[in-house]
Design a protein around this motif. Sequence first.
Motif, PDB file in Angstrom:
ATOM      1  N   ASN A  36       0.793  -1.227   0.000  1.00 34.69           N
ATOM      2  CA  ASN A  36       0.000   0.000   0.000  1.00 34.69           C
ATOM      3  C   ASN A  36       0.827   1.279   0.000  1.00 34.69           C
ATOM      4  O   ASN A  36       0.305   2.331  -0.345  1.00 34.69           O
ATOM      5  CB  ASN A  36      -0.958   0.009   1.195  1.00 34.69           C
ATOM      6  N   HIS A  37       2.070   1.195   0.424  1.00 33.46           N
ATOM      7  CA  HIS A  37       2.962   2.362   0.399  1.00 33.46           C
ATOM      8  C   HIS A  37       4.392   1.881   0.138  1.00 33.46           C
ATOM      9  O   HIS A  37       4.749   0.764   0.507  1.00 33.46           O
ATOM     10  CB  HIS A  37       2.944   3.142   1.718  1.00 33.46           C
ATOM     11  N   GLU A  38       5.181   2.749  -0.447  1.00 34.56           N
ATOM     12  CA  GLU A  38       6.583   2.436  -0.713  1.00 34.56           C
ATOM     13  C   GLU A  38       7.363   2.171   0.565  1.00 34.56           C
ATOM     14  O   GLU A  38       8.418   1.531   0.530  1.00 34.56           O
ATOM     15  CB  GLU A  38       7.246   3.586  -1.469  1.00 34.56           C
ATOM     16  N   ILE A 141       0.500  -3.862  -6.275  1.00 37.45           N
ATOM     17  CA  ILE A 141      -0.267  -2.692  -5.851  1.00 37.45           C
ATOM     18  C   ILE A 141      -1.466  -3.173  -5.054  1.00 37.45           C
ATOM     19  O   ILE A 141      -2.267  -3.974  -5.554  1.00 37.45           O
ATOM     20  CB  ILE A 141      -0.761  -1.851  -7.045  1.00 37.45           C
ATOM     21  N   GLY A 142      -1.612  -2.683  -3.815  1.00 37.68           N
ATOM     22  CA  GLY A 142      -2.713  -3.149  -2.986  1.00 37.68           C
ATOM     23  C   GLY A 142      -2.618  -4.648  -2.809  1.00 37.68           C
ATOM     24  O   GLY A 142      -1.593  -5.184  -2.406  1.00 37.68           O
ATOM     25  N   ASN A 143      -3.704  -5.367  -3.149  1.00 35.94           N
ATOM     26  CA  ASN A 143      -3.695  -6.830  -3.027  1.00 35.94           C
ATOM     27  C   ASN A 143      -3.550  -7.507  -4.380  1.00 35.94           C
ATOM     28  O   ASN A 143      -3.911  -8.671  -4.544  1.00 35.94           O
ATOM     29  CB  ASN A 143      -4.972  -7.317  -2.334  1.00 35.94           C
ATOM     30  N   GLY A 203      -0.454   4.821  -1.058  1.00 38.66           N
ATOM     31  CA  GLY A 203      -1.852   4.662  -0.693  1.00 38.66           C
ATOM     32  C   GLY A 203      -2.698   4.467  -1.941  1.00 38.66           C
ATOM     33  O   GLY A 203      -2.463   3.571  -2.743  1.00 38.66           O
ATOM     34  N   LYS A 204      -3.682   5.333  -2.095  1.00 44.34           N
ATOM     35  CA  LYS A 204      -4.572   5.258  -3.253  1.00 44.34           C
ATOM     36  C   LYS A 204      -4.070   6.100  -4.419  1.00 44.34           C
ATOM     37  O   LYS A 204      -4.773   6.241  -5.424  1.00 44.34           O
ATOM     38  CB  LYS A 204      -5.982   5.706  -2.856  1.00 44.34           C
TER      39      LYS A 204
END
Length: 347
Positions: A36-38, A141-143, A203-204
């Motif tokens: 979700n974040h670097e 990215i994300g899941n 994040g998003k």
Amino acid sequence: MKYRSNLIAIICLSIFAFVAFSTVEKPNTNKEIQNNHEWDQVEEIVVGRWVTDALEVPMINENVKNLYPYISDSSFNYMGRAQGHILSDIYPQDDQEFYAEQENLVKVVESLGVKVRRPDELEVHSIATSQPYSRDPIITIGNKVIIANMNLEACRLETANYRRIALDLAKNYNGEVVDMPANKAGLHEDNIYLEGGDVFVNGKEIYVGLSGNASNEAGVEWLQKELGDDYKVYGIQLQHHVLHLDCAMMLLNDHQGVVCKDDFVDFDALPESLKNYEWVEVKPEEAQRMATNGMVINDHTVIVSNEFPEVNKRIKALGIDVIEIPFRKANYFGGGIRCSYQPIYRQ
């Protein structure tokens, strides 16, 4: 090295083969895909592998030089002596050091409690192939883990080396494995390109570097559709002599980072979320050797090459714990520490 070396083409010539991998039982016991974040705490990654006595150097000519505007003259000069030969025949010590640096990176990361997955060593001796860079063929990215569409046709062969890893993730992990749409052969104008070195996760918000050498606008559009309205994907214009976004920028946490401003077409046009960052600025010649390319372990710890003592000193001054390791040889081939891994799970 800001410019991926002339050997990126060679490194990209990975053979079509499903490969096995070894793992070290550490965190992520629930087997999840998450990024979700670097800078979130990293717990599971894929790291590439340098294959010794296997890298065959092609002939260097003007067509090759024109095809890779991000490759430095010094890299071409280095390769010129070995063209038409196995690298280890001309540079035996270098070949071993490339291997040793990659293996040391794995040991350092494992000592921090990170689970490392790797491809087996390919049993090749005269095929122009190696597999040190896991960043570009797959993107988390994300899941989701995305099997990427590489720009250069030779580089597209790399994705085959990650199919078995992707299959295990799809069968046994909570998350989703996504294949990008198939491209036409060659550099067709309708093709969709997206490479992991260009993709940053905040994040998003997702940032995608666009230099004309790797990811393209069609890749940005595809990624936006794939991720949906919950995400905003930003294309970031880079100078044409830069290959990927991670050759120009590194996000250490939500307010600090490392950057080479000269590598952006318009640095002031970055998304608002990046405009209040406290940056460690590096010179173009430092970025060329991958001063912006490290492994962010968490929001206060980063692994970087010890080739940049002044840059690393300034990173430490931000309050960041800096782990310096030897990682000079791989830069000859246009890659750094971030290029060498792709996260599977960050907390």
